[in-house]
Enzyme design. Sequence first.
Site, short mmCIF file in Angstrom:
data_model
loop_
_atom_site.label_atom_id
_atom_site.label_comp_id
_atom_site.label_asym_id
_atom_site.label_seq_id
_atom_site.Cartn_x
_atom_site.Cartn_y
_atom_site.Cartn_z
N GLU B 40 32.16 40.19 40.16
CA GLU B 40 32.87 39.75 41.45
C GLU B 40 34.14 40.28 41.49
OE1 GLU B 40 33.92 35.77 41.94
OE2 GLU B 40 34.84 36.12 43.70
N ASP B 44 34.75 43.05 44.05
CA ASP B 44 35.69 42.99 45.47
C ASP B 44 36.49 44.15 45.54
OD1 ASP B 44 37.44 41.63 46.89
OD2 ASP B 44 38.81 41.31 45.41
N GLU B 108 29.68 40.26 46.51
CA GLU B 108 30.79 41.28 45.90
C GLU B 108 30.04 41.56 44.29
OE1 GLU B 108 34.94 39.88 48.07
OE2 GLU B 108 34.39 38.80 46.23
#
Lengths: 225, 225
Positions: B40, B44, B108
């Site tokens: 993640e 991101d 993400e």
Amino acid sequence: MQKIRILEKKAGYQFKKKALLERALTHSSYDRDSCYERLEFLGDIVLDAIVGIHLFKAYPDSSESFLTDLKSAYVNSRNLHDTGMKLKLHDFINFNNYELPKLDDFVEAFIGALYLDGGWKNTEKFVKKFILSRKLEPMSNHKNILSMVAKKCFGSIPVYTLVKESGPSHRKVYRFKVKILGKRYAGYGKATCKKDAEMKAADDLLSKLKKHVSSVAGLTGRNNP
Amino acid sequence: MQKIRILEKKAGYQFKKKALLERALTHSSYDRDSCYERLEFLGDIVLDAIVGIHLFKAYPDSSESFLTDLKSAYVNSRNLHDTGMKLKLHDFINFNNYELPKLDDFVEAFIGALYLDGGWKNTEKFVKKFILSRKLEPMSNHKNILSMVAKKCFGSIPVYTLVKESGPSHRKVYRFKVKILGKRYAGYGKATCKKDAEMKAADDLLSKLKKHVSSVAGLTGRNNP
């Protein structure tokens, strides 16, 4: 032109489109229509990606929060300001204000221009040499730590208040206060961006709590990889 | 394995390392040692870079603040949640909580895994198809607008206070109040992340001010490209 060559030599990259580099070094007070601002947007994103991807690979066993804090240490405005100083960027900026604009923003704009002119590989090389080369400690997120402390030790939450805003618009200083709801201790912090001021206030309050509340001291260790 | 193929087909990409995709779809409640969290972090950053670079090039004449607001519209949690719904990602997530973990975080993580497995080009293709394909309006930064209004109309500043925090730790709801220092109007907003709750509170207060204070109405136009 001679001047720009000096900077290119320092940075280790020669621009094909000199106009891009010129734009990255131009403040809106000097030329509203051709200034660094869009390049700063781009450089900020590209820098974040290069640093984040590098750290993800360099620390294969570290937690997401460690990576986040370590990335903050590399891309925060103080570290970028230092990079600007190393490049003596202030000698090359075109501006018409009384005060020199913020150096860290121009480092980002420089990175944006470098990415457009030289692509990912050249930008990565620059970032590795000028930003990732120093060994830094993760920048603890004091706000997160204070939230955890407030909850575990007091069953409460921290409340941040902007108590003062001063200075001219291009050089604002923010002063924040933080309290734990229902408790008497307060922490204060000031900085040129709101987030840093809140972080400093949280850090200040954590230091005070550690001295006076024994249950807090045990909770606030270092953030381990 | 059959299940993963369905997702790959929807996403238009076949993973070489299936374990990466499995990890991106695994919540820490299911497997603490091999979960989505690091992916993640990576996703991101990569998403931000792909969207930011795309918008920079697609809007060559737009201001930095327009680009920032438009990027927010694409990468904000609501839009990512919609992408997760489109992929029916909830059917593929391994978790042991009572409630389904937040879908946007897994989008993400999926992007992070895709980047590691397929590189920039394949990730860009996915992001263009699933995230950038819709035409979105820039997400106004209501906090910035309120700051400007507070200063110009009242010579004051907005003060945000977290008034309530509720819900279990993986599904917190924050309620914020905002006031203009020294004035009586207040705005309220609640959301699952603090920033969104503050934005909503600012938006709420702006609406109230527009109704009651004539000088505010003229100031708060759309953010133009």
